[in-house]
Every structure is written in structure tokens, then in C-alpha cells.
Design a protein around this motif. Structure first.
Motif, mmCIF file in Angstrom:
data_model
loop_
_atom_site.group_PDB
_atom_site.id
_atom_site.type_symbol
_atom_site.label_atom_id
_atom_site.label_comp_id
_atom_site.label_asym_id
_atom_site.label_seq_id
_atom_site.Cartn_x
_atom_site.Cartn_y
_atom_site.Cartn_z
ATOM 1 N N HIS A 1 40.952 30.956 37.055
ATOM 2 C CA HIS A 1 41.293 30.087 38.180
ATOM 3 C C HIS A 1 42.204 28.990 37.649
ATOM 4 C CE1 HIS A 1 40.989 27.269 41.521
ATOM 5 N NE2 HIS A 1 40.661 28.338 42.250
ATOM 6 N N GLU B 1 46.413 35.896 36.185
ATOM 7 C CA GLU B 1 46.027 36.698 35.019
ATOM 8 C C GLU B 1 46.724 36.159 33.782
ATOM 9 O OE1 GLU B 1 46.150 41.405 34.378
ATOM 10 O OE2 GLU B 1 47.954 40.360 33.718
ATOM 11 N N THR C 1 43.534 40.621 28.409
ATOM 12 C CA THR C 1 43.844 39.875 29.619
ATOM 13 C C THR C 1 42.571 39.234 30.154
ATOM 14 O OG1 THR C 1 43.433 41.792 30.995
ATOM 15 C CG2 THR C 1 45.706 41.395 30.343
ATOM 16 N N GLU D 1 41.265 36.942 33.808
ATOM 17 C CA GLU D 1 41.596 36.295 35.074
ATOM 18 C C GLU D 1 41.033 34.888 35.055
ATOM 19 O OE1 GLU D 1 40.471 38.627 38.446
ATOM 20 O OE2 GLU D 1 42.293 39.822 38.265
ATOM 21 N N ILE E 1 43.750 32.379 41.654
ATOM 22 C CA ILE E 1 43.425 33.098 40.415
ATOM 23 C C ILE E 1 44.679 33.780 39.852
ATOM 24 C CG2 ILE E 1 42.138 35.070 39.458
ATOM 25 C CD1 ILE E 1 39.876 34.290 41.388
ATOM 26 N N LYS F 1 45.965 37.710 43.648
ATOM 27 C CA LYS F 1 44.891 36.749 43.885
ATOM 28 C C LYS F 1 45.388 35.306 43.937
ATOM 29 C CE LYS F 1 41.326 39.722 41.935
ATOM 30 N NZ LYS F 1 40.338 39.903 40.849
#
Lengths: 619, 619
Positions: free
Chosen positions: A604, A591, A600, A602, A589, A584
Motif C-alpha cells: 500500500h 507492486e 515482488t 504488493e 496498492i 490495484k
């Protein structure tokens, strides 16, 4: 820092010669390499951890007014002769000669060096107290170097020394060090205990040891880090859990020391020094006659007691030792074990060992199984454990092979020089403060503080003038931390099994590290999955730059390797936060993974710094 | 930091055993103490300087992508046997045995250790280049340890090593190190030169030495710091100046190396490596007959030339050496001196020394004063300096005591294996680049960078696979800085004579230090004159706190000592800024003194930070 520029030679398998998990992981994760037995190179990752430990120590020692200096490691034998330790320290001392043939040693510790410094630099009580420390390699030619940095021949020590005009001042500095040590080990992420230690080795009196507690191998919750693919412990099938338990128990328990601590109070001591509550029985018993009985083939207390059909508590075990060349006899109740350290310290001996059986036989007239205190020459000192005074009409060896006496009584049949506590305590006995019972744990000694008193200033004549103009010996303390050993202790407690489930539903587990925040070589492991993806690499560079600006230390895996290799190395290296720039990346994005929990999220990139600030608070 | 908590044992007099000013001052100012010959303890002040030097180095090495690690000092002899240095390094190598009887050394340098590391950790050219360094004590059992930290047996080194797949990459890193070294020495406040050095000692090829230039003893402006009571140099009476000049010249010149540098170009080389312009004379001379003449009692070239009434330039001096067990003959023009290093490097010898006269006499049939190249056995290699080819009809020894030949000519009467540059240059000769003439200066070697090439990777088989899958030796560089020696070099350049005038008009001068800003153990020396003046002590505490908050490192002289003692110790310790809290404390006014210039200014505490910000800009 680009990972390609660090030397991090991770291995696919555990090294075959490692028995404890810390040793295995520090080699496998590329932290250290052995150069020769017990002697290691600290590769860049380990060097960073050592430097972070130094920083923590310096900060905490600043707070207690300790000042850093640096003594040489190569020391003239002369000053060790002055203190007497050149001859008494034993085979662990590295000795060498310089080109003129003068004797030198490699310092295992620096009491003599600093005593000499104080002797030259300090003339008056007005210049005291002083409090100095150094961090440097130390040398001990260990008979059996082992377990990585846990028992090495060259190792890094922090050694501190304080100088005082009176004991109140020593007590205050000793307590300051205790506070500093607790702060240092807490910041190092360690589960530890401050316990009563053996000061005898350094010639001192009061001492406390700081022990990193060996974690329980059966507590899966503390060892396993579950990937989000796994969910919870309950989802792992029993056969996999059995494998995991077997993997955990396959590693040797690392702590070489046993700690006896109270189940209720804060009493805690090295087994070498631990005592338990003793109350005299006060029983009044009529003295029987001393009778010699045949006890054929009875070698042990158990055999004698069984043969005579009495409890072992009615027998006295007689043992012979050599203390500084003198034969000494120790008496213990039945199957109590002698505690060598207690007996050695009571005798104030430099050399202490079991007596040779041939010599014993020549004096006693019998071998080890039939020794006893009756009829011994007057010049032999007989020390009895406190509990021996409760045994009336005891069974003792008759100093004739195959014979014992019954009805033996101290005072009438043999003389005891003194009753003292020389036995090893047993788990479950009442704590000496009467609160709770003793429990045992295993631990790694990571720190030790000693009240030396005048042990060195007396022998080396380091005196100052006191308030009345009299020359008095300087009162000293010494304070050590095993810095390289600390790294091992941290890995013993922060090794983890990372568990995940493959898309096919197979469970996988692999060893790795979850480094405590303040000691981790870097804060963040930044991993672009595909270094040939230019967009992802630009995002990676921008994230790295932002993180550095925000004060994070970042290791960026710029290697052209498969994702699996990168993630597996990342688990091994064990940084607290992993940021993956993956599929991503084009959307901005990434992780973020918390190494210690496997959680975890995600994020931005625009929210990355805020997210990290929140996530790292709890580390 | 409270001065009473530091151990700073200043002395009233210069130590009697010190010959160079840096050694004298670092002992007198309480920076170091000798523990045994060539082995020192770094007291808290020196330790701080060493730590600051480490910080500077780490910052500059970060910039060139060098990564810190830490190798052990105690090294197995095995790896030094692999490289061959265990036997060739000589008596400077500390050797010892461990308890099992295995041979060990104390590392004087770590090429072998890192070559081993690279051999194990690096498999492919893709992992290269790598660039690592460490800062640690090193050991050399110097025959004559001397001059404090300038030539010690245990000393602190920064040693860096780089690993490459090709020579372009080595060149780039070598140049990076040059840049980093220049930044480090500049930040350390040193006047230094990068010069062509002898790489032979490390088995390398190209090398550059970094030399701290020994300052001119006659330049009073650089040595004297005049108190405001003195005004200017002109006001000091000639008899006092004469005393001062005598004091300056009484100290031994410290630099053990001679630097030959061009008066016009940037050519600079260690005298060991320096060359000068050579142009063949091209003269054509008719060859005369070889004639043996008696030269009674002529031992030297000068005596022979005088006896035969010819210029010394028409004689050839013949010298005999042993290089790795082989006898080698060197020919030089007249009174030219052989340069051992050039000759040794040309021969590529490990062992190199003058030949024994008895052995020479057995082969040549004559003693040293009458040696010559005519009639020598064919198997003896004869190396002539380039200038020898310009000597026709030369006078040479006849290999018969008391006789020389005249009219000797190479090719006809003797064979020269090769003409090479093996002479020592002289001041005033033309620089080898043809620009300017050679001038000499003395210097202290503080850094050295080497292109090792494959010297170690060949002998220790440290190979990688290249782009074509072939196994090739790793190409290496090594890069050293003498960290403890750097402290001596700084003191050689930053020692000062502080001159003041008493109220009675007498001139006084005393040695002290003006530490360069970045290496000074603290930034500011804060001196309350009277520690019993509570108001002044409160002001002192407030100033200390404000300075610490503003980022200054402060040493506060909290000792109950006379003002004279405090100021004199302050000059010795040598911090860049002194702030005195004295008689005007009640008005909030303190005196700020710039150590390097002697300038003082009275400042109200409210303006103190602003004033310091301005004053310290120029330091």
C-alpha cells in the motif's frame, strides 16, 4: 524524470554487430550510440552512470587527499618530444597540425602535461607531496576498436598523478590509491582482483592492475533472474535450460587479459608478468660430445623430439627478436612459450618484436626451424630462461636447415649472457610463493597504478631542491581508471537473463540488466501501466513526489505504451527497483519488484517508503 | 582543504603577456596555466569554479526539462559533409586523419552529431519535444588565440539542442532557455544583457546573445576595496588616485563585441545586428542631369564632398563584395559604414568578403576610390541601404579613376535591386522602437541561443512522421554557453584593487579578486598566521571542522609563510570570506573579513557560525 523526455532508444533485438554482452546491452537498452568506429555518444542514461562513477571516485579520492584539476586533450607535440614518447608511442597516437603547421597530439595520457606543470609550479621538496587527478576523454587510435566501450578510440579516463621528494612518500600514496581503487570498484558492484601488472608501458617499475573478473558462463544461478511465475530453476524444463546455456555461451568472453592467481595464497598477476616457483634440478650429468645430426622435415620442437626419441624437455628452443634495433636471442626449454613482456622489460626496450626471418637467415645461416645458439657471433646477446640451465646435453638447432646438434652444453658450446625468467607460466604450476597452484581467469583491466619513479622528471628535467639544497628529480606515480570501460565491465557482470512463464505455461527468457545500486542511472523505475487511467496517474504523481522528497532518483515511464513494452524496456534499462502502478491503483496498492532477485511484493502506498527502505538495504 | 595540497602557483607580478585583467589575474592567482597558445590547464582552483558553474547550469536546466548527455569530441568528417559545414566552416576547424586515413574533425559544436542522433532515435512527432545538453571541451583553431580563456583553441562549452514538431514548441523551449540563462548568469554574479544576436553563423534565424558588460574603467567605487586602515575614498591622496586610475586604464578593454542599446526601452542588439529608426525623407527634388566631373586625387567620400562643396549626405559610396563567388555591389549614404553581417545575412551567403581590387578594376574600369553604380553590367546585383533612397541628384563614382558623376538618380541612371538596412548604426541614433537613443557598451559573449529551424534536419534528412503520417523535418534549436569564457567574464567584472594604508601612512594597492558567492572555489579562506603556534593551530582545526559541518567549503592556508604572503595570496585567490586566526587566538577571537567590502569584524569562535550566517546573506 519523465521517460518521454529522456532519449532512451531501446531496440527490440540485440544489435547484430555486438559480440560481447555488455556492448549488445548498452546499445539495445539505449545507453549509448556509436558515432564512428570506437567512438560513442553517451545518451542520458549512460551519462548518468558516468556521473555517478565520477561522484564515487571524487568521494574516494577526497579521502586520500587527491585534488582534481583538468588538463587539455589537445597537446603540443613538443612536450611529448621532450619525454621521447612522440616517436615511440606508435600508431595509436592521434597526430594533427594546427593552422600554423605545428604538431599536436590528442592526449592518450598526461604524464608529460603534469610533469611540465610540476616543473613550473614546484620548486622545493617542501611543496611535496602533491596528488592530483582529472576525469576527461582520452584518445587512442586503436587498430581494432571493438566491443563497445571496452576498446574505444575516444574514452573517458580518470588519470591521477603524484609527486614526491622520496620513495617512501611515493609508496604511501601508491598504497592510498590501492585502497581508494578497492573502495571505488567495490562500490561499483564489481567482482575484481588487484594483480601484479606490467609497468613497462608507462616507463615505470612497480605496478598493479585492477581486473574485473569475467564471470563463469556456466553458472546459471548467477545469470538467471526468475520471475515469481517460474518459482525455481528446477521447474525450468531441460530443453529451455539447454537453450539458455546456448544463449549464454554464444556471447564472446570479454576479458582480454589472463590473470594467473594462486589457489591458496593472494598471489595474482597478469599472465604477462606471472611467474611460478622455480627450483634448480641440481642433477649432475656427464657432458656428451656435440654431434650434428640430420633432422629432415623437423620444423617444431615436437617433431625434433619425436624424431630423436627424446623428451621435449631435453631440447632448447632458440628464438630471435629485435629490441631497439639490436638482434637478441632467447633460449627456452622445449615447448615453453616466451613471454614477450617479461623479455622486453628485462631488456628495457622501447621497440620489441620478433626478428624478420630473412635477416635471421642471413646471420644464422638457417631458417626459424633450425636456429641454435652454437657458433653465433660474440656480439649477439643470448638470454636464456632459468629452466634452460637444467638442460644438459641438449638438442639445439645447428643453424643449418634440416640439422640439429645433440649434446650441446652451455659454457662449453655456447655462452648465455644471463638466465632470467622469460617464460609464460602454465596453469597448474606452483605459485611463486610456494603456496597453492596457479589458476587462470579472464579479466577486464579497469584500473592501473604505477610507480613511475623519475622516468618523466629525468627526461623533462622536473627538479626540486631537496633538504640539502641539491637539485633532484621529482619522484612520480600515475594512477588510471578506465571510466567508460568500467561501465562495460559492470554490464559484463550485471547482465541477466530474466525468465518468466506465460499463463499458458511457456517459458520465456530475455536479456536485461541488474544495475548495482550506486551506479544505476536512477534508483526506481516507476511504471503506471495505463497512462490514460487518471486515478492511477494521480497516484503515480504522488508516489513520484514522495520518492523524490525521500531522496530517491525516479524514472517515471509516462509513455503511452503497452505494458509488455514498458516491462521489457524496464528489464533492459535495469534499475534496481521497479514500482508498478497497475490494476490495484484504485485501492492504493502497487507492486514493488527487486530487479536482482525477481522478488515482488504488493504494498500500500502508505507503507511504500518504509518497505523501500528495508528492501534497498540489501541491494 | 589544505592549501599545501592544492597546486596554487601564485605569482608576485602580473604575467607580462597578459593584456586583459582577467587573463592576468587567473594566471597570477594560480587558477590556470597555459599549455600552448589558446590551450590551458585548469588548476584545482579553476576546476572547482568550472564544476560550480556546471552545478548551477545543471540545476537550472533541470528546471526546464533539459537532459544531459555527452557526445564525443572527435567527429567523423562524414556527418559534417552531410550538413555541408566540413567545407564551409573555414580554417578554424581542426582536421585530422585516423590510422586508416579517414577524415575527422575536433568538434567546435555538435549540431550534426545531435541531428544524427535524432534521425536515428526519433521516428514520430509523439516523441517530441526533446531537449538535451552537454558540457565538454570544444575546439576552434583560432587565428589569434588571446586573452586567456576569452578566446581559446580548446574551451569548455555547454551546448544544448532541442527538437520539435512545430514552431510553437521551439518558441516555448527557446524562451525556457532564455529564462534559464538569465538565472545562470545572475547566479554567476554577472552584469549582463540579453541582446539581439546574429544567428547566421549557425545557419539559424532568431537568436539572442547574452553579453557580460565590460565595466566602466573610471568608476573607482566599483573597482576599489578599501581596507579599514584607509577609511574612505576621500582619504586617498590625489597622486595615489591618479596612479590607480592609470593602473585601471592600462588594462585593455576586454569585450570584443559592441552592444547598441536604447537609453529608454529594452531594445538591445549586437552592433552587427543593430538597427535604428528610419523614416523616409519624402522630399521631392527635381532630377538634374547626369554630369561627369573631374575629381582629382579625391579618394575618400570626405575628399570628394569637400572638393565639390556638398555635404557628404549627398554622395553615395559604392562598395564591391564577393558573396559565394558572386560579385555584389553595395551602396551607402556618404560616410555610412557597411555592416558586413547584415549584408551577408541578407544575401544568405556562406562565404562573404570584400572584393579583390584587381578584379573590381577589371569589371568597373576603375579602382576603389572611383566606383559607382552607373553603367554596370546588368547581371551585377546592386543592394542599397535604405537611406540611399533619400538621396536625389547624388554624387557617385564614375568608374573612371579621378572622375565622379553629379546628378545621379536611381531608376534613371542605375538600377537598385533592393533597398535594405545594411548600414552600421551610430551612437545617438533613435532606437528602432522609437523610444530613446542608441548607446554603445562593450561586452563579452557568454551565451547564445538560436532558433535553427530545419537548417540541419533538412540537409541531414532528420525527419519524423507528423500527425497526418507525413514525413517532415524536425525543427531544432541550439543553445550555447561558453563555460571557460564565463570564468574570464566573471574575473573581468570581479577583479578588484585592494587598497590599504601602512602604519607609516603610505597607501598601497594591489590587484585581487572578489569571487561571487556561488562560483567561488571555496566559501572561506581560513588563515592561521603562525602555523608554529600550536594553540592557534588547534583553534584553526576546530574552526575548520565546525565550518565543514555547517556546510561551508574551506581552504585552510596551512603553509609556513609570512603573514604578508598569506594575505596577498588570499586577496589574489579571492574567496568571499577570510577568517584570520592571529594574535587573539588564545582568547578564542578571530578576524572575519568580507572580501568584497573590506569590512572586518572580530568574533569569538563561539559566535562564528552565527556571524557568518548573517554576513554571507548579503554576498
Amino acid at each position: 524524470m519523465k521517460q518521454s523526455k529522456m532519449i532512451i532508444p531501446t531496440l527490440r533485438e540485440m544489435p547484430s554487430d555486438a559480440q560481447v554482452i555488455s556492448h549488445a546491452l548498452m546499445v539495445r537498452a539505449g545507453y549509448v550510440r556509436q558515432v564512428s568506429a570506437g567512438i560513442y555518444s553517451y545518451l542520458p542514461l549512460a551519462n548518468r552512470v558516468i556521473e555517478k562513477a565520477k561522484t564515487i571516485m571524487r568521494q574516494e579520492f577526497d579521502k586520500i587527499g587527491a585534488v582534481e584539476f583538468l588538463a587539455p586533450a589537445l597537446l603540443s607535440a613538443d612536450i611529448w618530444r621532450e619525454s621521447g614518447r612522440y616517436d615511440t608511442y606508435g600508431d595509436d597516437l592521434y597526430k594533427l597540425k594546427n593552422r600554423e603547421g605545428s604538431d599536436f597530439i590528442l592526449g592518450p595520457t598526461h604524464e608529460e602535461t603534469v610533469t611540465l606543470l610540476a616543473r613550473d609550479a614546484v620548486k622545493s621538496y617542501k611543496q611535496l607531496p602533491l596528488n592530483i587527478y582529472q576525469i576527461q576523454p582520452k584518445y587512442r587510435d586503436e587498430k581494432r576498436p571493438r566491443n563497445g566501450l571496452l576498446r574505444g578510440r575516444e574514452f573517458i579516463m580518470k588519470d591521477g598523478y603524484s609527486f614526491h621528494a622520496n620513495y617512501e612518500s611515493l609508496d604511501a600514496t601508491y598504497n592510498d590509491y590501492k585502497t581508494a581503487y578497492e573502495a571505488i570498484f567495490t562500490r561499483s558492484g564489481l567482482d575484481f582482483k588487484a594483480i601484479i601488472g606490467d609497468g613497462g608501458a608507462m616507463g615505470g617499475k612497480d605496478s598493479q592492475e585492477f581486473m574485473a573478473i569475467t564471470p563463469d558462463r556456466t553458472d546459471l544461478n548467477r545469470w538467471l533472474v526468475l520471475d515469481k511465475s517460474v518459482g525455481s530453476l528446477e521447474e525450468i524444463p531441460e530443453n529451455v535450460l539447454a537453450e539458455i546455456r546456448s544463449e549464454l555461451s554464444a556471447w564472446m568472453v570479454s576479458g582480454e587479459d589472463t590473470i594467473a592467481y594462486s589457489s591458496e595464497s593472494d598471489y595474482a598477476a597478469n599472465l604477462e608478468m606471472a611467474t611460478s616457483e622455480y627450483k634448480p634440478s641440481g642433477k649432475i650429468v656427464t657432458e656428451a660430445d656435440l654431434v650434428k645430426v640430420e633432422t629432415p622435415d623437423c620444423k617444431s620442437i615436437d617433431e625434433v623430439a619425436a624424431f630423436l626419441q627424446i623428451p621435449t624437455e631435453e631440447t632448447i628452443k632458440t628464438m630471435a627478436f629485435k629490441a631497439d634495433g639490436e638482434l637478441v636471442v632467447a633460449l627456452l626449454m622445449g615447448n615453453d612459450q616466451v613471454n614477450d613482456v617479461k623479455l622486453k622489460n628485462y631488456l628495457g626496450a622501447d621497440f620489441f618484436d620478433a626478428a624478420d626471418e630473412a635477416e635471421v637467415q642471413a646471420i644464422f645461416g638457417a631458417r626459424f626451424g633450425s636456429l641454435g645458439p652454437v657458433g653465433l657471433p660474440d656480439n649477439i646477446q643470448i638470454i636464456a630462461d632459468r629452466k634452460v640451465q637444467d638442460i644438459k646435453n641438449a638438442v639445439v638447432g645447428a643453424n643449418q636447415d634440416g640439422y640439429h646438434y645433440t649434446g650441446a652444453n652451455a659454457g662449453r658450446d655456447f655462452q648465455v649472457s644471463e638466465y632470467v625468467d622469460i617464460r609464460e607460466v602454465k596453469e597448474g604450476e606452483v605459485s611463486p610463493d610456494g603456496q597453492g597452484v596457479l589458476q587462470f581467469a579472464r579479466g577486464i583491466e579497469i584500473g592501473h597504478i604505477f610507480k613511475l619513479g623519475t622516468r618523466y622528471s629525468d627526461s623533462m628535467k622536473a627538479h626540486v631542491l631537496d633538504e640539502n639544497g641539491r637539485s633532484v628529480p621529482i619522484i612520480m606515480g600515475s594512477y588510471g581508471i578506465g571510466v567508460s570501460r568500467l561501465l562495460s565491465a559492470v554490464l559484463e557482470q550485471h547482465a541477466r537473463l530474466f525468465v518468466n512463464k506465460t499463463p499458458k505455461g511457456d517459458f520465456r527468457y530475455a536479456w536485461g540488466i541488474n544495475f548495482p545500486k550506486e551506479l544505476a542511472p536512477f534508483d526506481v523505475h516507476l511504471i503506471p501501466v495505463n497512462v490514460k487511467d487518471e486515478e492511477a496517474m494521480m497516484l503515480t504523481a504522488s508516489i513520484e513526489s514522495n520518492l523524490l522528497t525521500a531522496g530517491y532518483e525516479v524514472l517515471t515511464d509516462d509513455r503511452n505504451e503497452r505494458a509488455g513494452v514498458k516491462f521489457s524496456d524496464s528489464d533492459l534499462i535495469g534499475l534496481p527497483i521497479r514500482i508498478t502502478v497497475g490494476k490495484k491503483a484504485a485501492e492504493g496498492i502497487v507492486e514493488v519488484k527487486i530487479k536482482g532477485t525477481g522478488d515482488t511484493v504488493e504494498v500500500h502506498v502508505d507503507q511504500l517508503l518504509e518497505t523501500l527502505a528495508i528492501l534497498t538495504q540489501d541491494l
